[in-house]
Design a protein around this motif. Structure first.
Motif, PDB file in Angstrom:
ATOM      1  N   TYR A 132      27.545  43.285  45.172  1.00 10.48           N
ATOM      2  CA  TYR A 132      28.685  42.553  45.093  1.00 10.48           C
ATOM      3  C   TYR A 132      29.901  43.210  45.765  1.00 10.48           C
ATOM      4  O   TYR A 132      30.117  44.392  45.437  1.00 10.48           O
ATOM      5  CB  TYR A 132      29.064  42.065  43.837  1.00 10.48           C
ATOM      6  CG  TYR A 132      27.749  41.335  43.110  1.00 10.48           C
ATOM      7  CD1 TYR A 132      27.588  39.861  43.255  1.00 10.48           C
ATOM      8  CD2 TYR A 132      26.685  42.010  42.280  1.00 10.48           C
ATOM      9  CE1 TYR A 132      26.841  39.267  42.791  1.00 10.48           C
ATOM     10  CE2 TYR A 132      25.674  41.476  42.041  1.00 10.48           C
ATOM     11  CZ  TYR A 132      25.363  39.857  42.365  1.00 10.48           C
ATOM     12  OH  TYR A 132      24.450  39.161  41.636  1.00 10.48           O
ATOM     13  N   ASP A 133      31.069  42.654  46.219  1.00  9.49           N
ATOM     14  CA  ASP A 133      32.193  43.176  46.815  1.00  9.49           C
ATOM     15  C   ASP A 133      33.405  42.504  46.136  1.00  9.49           C
ATOM     16  O   ASP A 133      33.444  41.335  46.136  1.00  9.49           O
ATOM     17  CB  ASP A 133      32.313  43.005  48.106  1.00  9.49           C
ATOM     18  CG  ASP A 133      33.580  43.305  48.787  1.00  9.49           C
ATOM     19  OD1 ASP A 133      34.250  44.415  48.390  1.00  9.49           O
ATOM     20  OD2 ASP A 133      33.700  43.154  50.126  1.00  9.49           O
ATOM     21  N   LYS A 154      27.673  41.411  52.358  1.00 10.13           N
ATOM     22  CA  LYS A 154      27.007  40.706  53.418  1.00 10.13           C
ATOM     23  C   LYS A 154      26.120  41.831  54.480  1.00 10.13           C
ATOM     24  O   LYS A 154      25.051  41.421  55.012  1.00 10.13           O
ATOM     25  CB  LYS A 154      28.140  40.295  54.617  1.00 10.13           C
ATOM     26  CG  LYS A 154      28.852  39.153  53.836  1.00 10.13           C
ATOM     27  CD  LYS A 154      28.051  38.161  53.289  1.00 10.13           C
ATOM     28  CE  LYS A 154      29.120  37.162  52.934  1.00 10.13           C
ATOM     29  NZ  LYS A 154      28.807  35.712  51.893  1.00 10.13           N
ATOM     30  N   ASP A 155      26.383  43.100  54.175  1.00  9.00           N
ATOM     31  CA  ASP A 155      25.739  44.034  55.173  1.00  9.00           C
ATOM     32  C   ASP A 155      24.725  44.755  54.279  1.00  9.00           C
ATOM     33  O   ASP A 155      23.972  45.469  54.851  1.00  9.00           O
ATOM     34  CB  ASP A 155      26.674  45.001  55.631  1.00  9.00           C
ATOM     35  CG  ASP A 155      27.658  44.404  56.588  1.00  9.00           C
ATOM     36  OD1 ASP A 155      27.178  43.115  57.280  1.00  9.00           O
ATOM     37  OD2 ASP A 155      28.736  44.809  56.628  1.00  9.00           O
ATOM     38  N   LEU A 156      24.329  44.365  53.257  1.00  9.97           N
ATOM     39  CA  LEU A 156      23.414  45.153  52.203  1.00  9.97           C
ATOM     40  C   LEU A 156      21.815  44.327  52.515  1.00  9.97           C
ATOM     41  O   LEU A 156      21.796  43.335  52.330  1.00  9.97           O
ATOM     42  CB  LEU A 156      23.606  44.912  50.795  1.00  9.97           C
ATOM     43  CG  LEU A 156      22.786  45.659  49.870  1.00  9.97           C
ATOM     44  CD1 LEU A 156      22.461  46.941  49.943  1.00  9.97           C
ATOM     45  CD2 LEU A 156      23.071  45.255  48.247  1.00  9.97           C
ATOM     46  N   PHE A 216      26.769  34.817  47.414  1.00 11.26           N
ATOM     47  CA  PHE A 216      27.550  34.724  46.052  1.00 11.26           C
ATOM     48  C   PHE A 216      29.046  34.691  46.249  1.00 11.26           C
ATOM     49  O   PHE A 216      29.441  35.448  47.060  1.00 11.26           O
ATOM     50  CB  PHE A 216      27.054  35.734  45.175  1.00 11.26           C
ATOM     51  CG  PHE A 216      27.803  35.616  43.789  1.00 11.26           C
ATOM     52  CD1 PHE A 216      27.421  34.983  42.715  1.00 11.26           C
ATOM     53  CD2 PHE A 216      28.858  36.449  43.604  1.00 11.26           C
ATOM     54  CE1 PHE A 216      28.029  34.947  41.424  1.00 11.26           C
ATOM     55  CE2 PHE A 216      29.534  36.417  42.353  1.00 11.26           C
ATOM     56  CZ  PHE A 216      29.228  35.615  41.328  1.00 11.26           C
ATOM     57  N   GLU A 217      29.572  33.992  45.374  1.00  8.18           N
ATOM     58  CA  GLU A 217      31.019  34.000  45.575  1.00  8.18           C
ATOM     59  C   GLU A 217      31.782  33.042  44.180  1.00  8.18           C
ATOM     60  O   GLU A 217      31.253  32.113  43.913  1.00  8.18           O
ATOM     61  CB  GLU A 217      31.591  33.243  46.866  1.00  8.18           C
ATOM     62  CG  GLU A 217      33.072  33.067  46.918  1.00  8.18           C
ATOM     63  CD  GLU A 217      33.745  32.651  48.114  1.00  8.18           C
ATOM     64  OE1 GLU A 217      34.784  32.357  48.201  1.00  8.18           O
ATOM     65  OE2 GLU A 217      33.006  32.516  49.250  1.00  8.18           O
ATOM     66  N   VAL A 218      32.638  33.993  43.541  1.00 12.14           N
ATOM     67  CA  VAL A 218      33.222  33.395  42.475  1.00 12.14           C
ATOM     68  C   VAL A 218      34.818  33.527  42.497  1.00 12.14           C
ATOM     69  O   VAL A 218      35.073  34.755  42.888  1.00 12.14           O
ATOM     70  CB  VAL A 218      32.569  33.827  41.226  1.00 12.14           C
ATOM     71  CG1 VAL A 218      32.782  35.222  40.994  1.00 12.14           C
ATOM     72  CG2 VAL A 218      33.119  32.975  40.123  1.00 12.14           C
ATOM     73  N   ALA A 219      35.559  32.653  42.225  1.00 10.19           N
ATOM     74  CA  ALA A 219      37.123  33.022  42.334  1.00 10.19           C
ATOM     75  C   ALA A 219      37.232  33.827  41.489  1.00 10.19           C
ATOM     76  O   ALA A 219      36.894  33.905  40.173  1.00 10.19           O
ATOM     77  CB  ALA A 219      37.750  31.562  42.105  1.00 10.19           C
ATOM     78  N   SER A 220      38.322  34.756  41.664  1.00 10.94           N
ATOM     79  CA  SER A 220      38.930  35.523  40.686  1.00 10.94           C
ATOM     80  C   SER A 220      40.676  35.324  40.568  1.00 10.94           C
ATOM     81  O   SER A 220      41.277  36.236  41.457  1.00 10.94           O
ATOM     82  CB  SER A 220      38.432  37.164  40.763  1.00 10.94           C
ATOM     83  OG  SER A 220      39.155  37.970  39.904  1.00 10.94           O
ATOM     84  N   PRO A 221      40.871  34.300  39.830  1.00 10.18           N
ATOM     85  CA  PRO A 221      42.422  34.051  40.053  1.00 10.18           C
ATOM     86  C   PRO A 221      43.308  35.280  39.768  1.00 10.18           C
ATOM     87  O   PRO A 221      44.541  35.499  40.197  1.00 10.18           O
ATOM     88  CB  PRO A 221      42.551  33.260  38.630  1.00 10.18           C
ATOM     89  CG  PRO A 221      41.185  32.382  38.773  1.00 10.18           C
ATOM     90  CD  PRO A 221      40.520  33.596  38.923  1.00 10.18           C
ATOM     91  N   GLN A 222      42.928  36.405  38.787  1.00  8.39           N
ATOM     92  CA  GLN A 222      43.428  37.531  38.807  1.00  8.39           C
ATOM     93  C   GLN A 222      42.363  38.589  38.718  1.00  8.39           C
ATOM     94  O   GLN A 222      41.303  38.358  38.414  1.00  8.39           O
ATOM     95  CB  GLN A 222      44.333  37.658  37.516  1.00  8.39           C
ATOM     96  CG  GLN A 222      43.540  37.326  36.176  1.00  8.39           C
ATOM     97  CD  GLN A 222      44.146  37.375  34.826  1.00  8.39           C
ATOM     98  OE1 GLN A 222      45.057  38.114  34.769  1.00  8.39           O
ATOM     99  NE2 GLN A 222      43.865  36.399  33.822  1.00  8.39           N
ATOM    100  N   PRO A 223      42.917  39.618  39.430  1.00  9.35           N
ATOM    101  CA  PRO A 223      41.791  40.668  39.855  1.00  9.35           C
ATOM    102  C   PRO A 223      41.099  41.131  38.723  1.00  9.35           C
ATOM    103  O   PRO A 223      41.777  41.381  37.363  1.00  9.35           O
ATOM    104  CB  PRO A 223      42.675  42.007  40.284  1.00  9.35           C
ATOM    105  CG  PRO A 223      43.769  41.162  41.047  1.00  9.35           C
ATOM    106  CD  PRO A 223      44.107  39.949  40.049  1.00  9.35           C
ATOM    107  N   GLY A 257      29.385  34.299  35.632  1.00 12.25           N
ATOM    108  CA  GLY A 257      30.575  33.647  35.658  1.00 12.25           C
ATOM    109  C   GLY A 257      31.892  34.084  36.327  1.00 12.25           C
ATOM    110  O   GLY A 257      32.057  35.181  36.317  1.00 12.25           O
ATOM    111  N   PRO A 258      33.023  33.270  36.139  1.00 10.99           N
ATOM    112  CA  PRO A 258      34.276  33.907  36.614  1.00 10.99           C
ATOM    113  C   PRO A 258      35.057  34.817  35.684  1.00 10.99           C
ATOM    114  O   PRO A 258      34.433  34.804  34.465  1.00 10.99           O
ATOM    115  CB  PRO A 258      35.077  32.654  36.628  1.00 10.99           C
ATOM    116  CG  PRO A 258      34.525  31.388  35.695  1.00 10.99           C
ATOM    117  CD  PRO A 258      33.102  31.880  35.756  1.00 10.99           C
ATOM    118  N   PRO A 259      35.798  35.588  36.062  1.00  9.23           N
ATOM    119  CA  PRO A 259      36.535  36.765  35.190  1.00  9.23           C
ATOM    120  C   PRO A 259      37.235  36.029  34.126  1.00  9.23           C
ATOM    121  O   PRO A 259      37.676  34.899  34.101  1.00  9.23           O
ATOM    122  CB  PRO A 259      37.461  37.546  36.055  1.00  9.23           C
ATOM    123  CG  PRO A 259      36.812  37.031  37.433  1.00  9.23           C
ATOM    124  CD  PRO A 259      36.239  35.815  37.363  1.00  9.23           C
ATOM    125  N   ALA A 260      37.316  36.742  32.924  1.00 10.68           N
ATOM    126  CA  ALA A 260      37.962  36.109  31.784  1.00 10.68           C
ATOM    127  C   ALA A 260      38.497  37.504  31.092  1.00 10.68           C
ATOM    128  O   ALA A 260      38.112  38.578  31.242  1.00 10.68           O
ATOM    129  CB  ALA A 260      36.954  35.460  30.811  1.00 10.68           C
TER     130      ALA A 260
END
Length: 259
Positions: free
Chosen positions: A128-129, A139-141, A149-156, A188-191
């Motif tokens: 994961y990046d 992508k290069d692993l 995989f992709e999940v939004a992270s509205p805040q880092p 899941g998304p960050p919390a």
């Protein structure tokens, strides 16, 4: 001004002052990604090994030994924090899980995370990046099962897989409470999660030694499952012990520092 009016005003001031004091005492400190952590220098190169166990009543069953190693290494011409972890099963059972995580020095901002597991003879790799606004598969692993995989992270977000070292770098003190945005890579998304110093306790060590600890608690946003407690040494803030209730209430899961 009449005595009755003065009494009412005085009572109001006392209540307001008390409320303000309680609010200040219960103030929660947000810990944003990218800002220097107050006690990052607590992190020293080296490995800590924890015995993991399950306890039901008086019965204790050992699960494995969990090794967590802190390194500082160069990556792409920059000095980075590098944390590697692996689990060694009891007896002849080999390790079946390894984690490899990179971070920005000083801030603990996560960069990448790779998880390697083996179950029933089948090996799996997930990478994961951490982006500012999302977490994506590397992508290069080679052989990355999580490349899409992709999940939004509205805040880092910080990396939940290294929470023990992260909390070690916080300014733990009586009454300290921190709101930390975490994510489990691949989940899941960050919390935001609340970690707070609930008190202090002196633990007895084998051989007669003692260690004075901060007791840190969190409910992982699931109060119905009970509270997890951590004991962090006040000097250096290395985690000494962790106790988490089992979801079914039958006992606890624990970790204790071996060396």
């Amino acid at each position: 001004m009449s005595l009755a009016v003065r009494s009412v005003l005085l009572a109001g001031l006392v209540l307001a002052g008390s409320a303000a004091a309680n609010q200040a005492q219960a103030a929660v400190t947000p810990v944003p990604v990218g800002q220097p952590l107050a006690r990052f220098d607590n992190l020293k190169p080296g490995a800590h090994r924890y015995l993991r166990f399950k306890q039901t009543g008086e019965t204790v069953r050992v699960a494995d030994v969990w090794t967590r190693e802190v390194r500082f290494e160069d990556q792409d011409g920059q000095r980075r924090l590098h944390i590697v972890q692996h689990w060694d099963g009891v007896g002849a059972t080999p390790s079946d899980r390894q984690l490899d995580s990179w971070f920005e020095v000083g801030t603990f901002r996560p960069l990448t995370h790779i998880r390697r597991t083996q179950k029933d003879g089948v090996a799996k790799v997930e990478g994961y990046d951490f982006k500012p606004d999302r977490i994506v598969g590397l992508k290069d692993l080679e052989g990355n099962a999580a490349k899409d995989f992709e999940v939004a992270s509205p805040q880092p977000s910080f990396n939940f897989e290294t929470d023990m070292e992260f909390v070690q770098a916080l300014p733990l003190a009586a009454g300290y409470e921190a709101s930390i945005v975490f994510t489990h890579p691949g989940g899941g998304p960050p919390a935001p999660y609340l970690f707070k110093v609930a008190g202090s306790e002196v633990l007895d060590l084998p051989g007669g030694g003692k260690v004075d600890c901060w007791v840190v608690t969190t409910d992982y946003n699931h109060p119905e499952m009970g509270v997890t407690r951590f004991w962090f040494a006040k000097t250096g803030q290395v985690m000494i012990k962790q106790i988490s209730p089992l979801p079914d209430g039958s006992g606890v899961l624990g970790k204790t520092l071996l060396y």
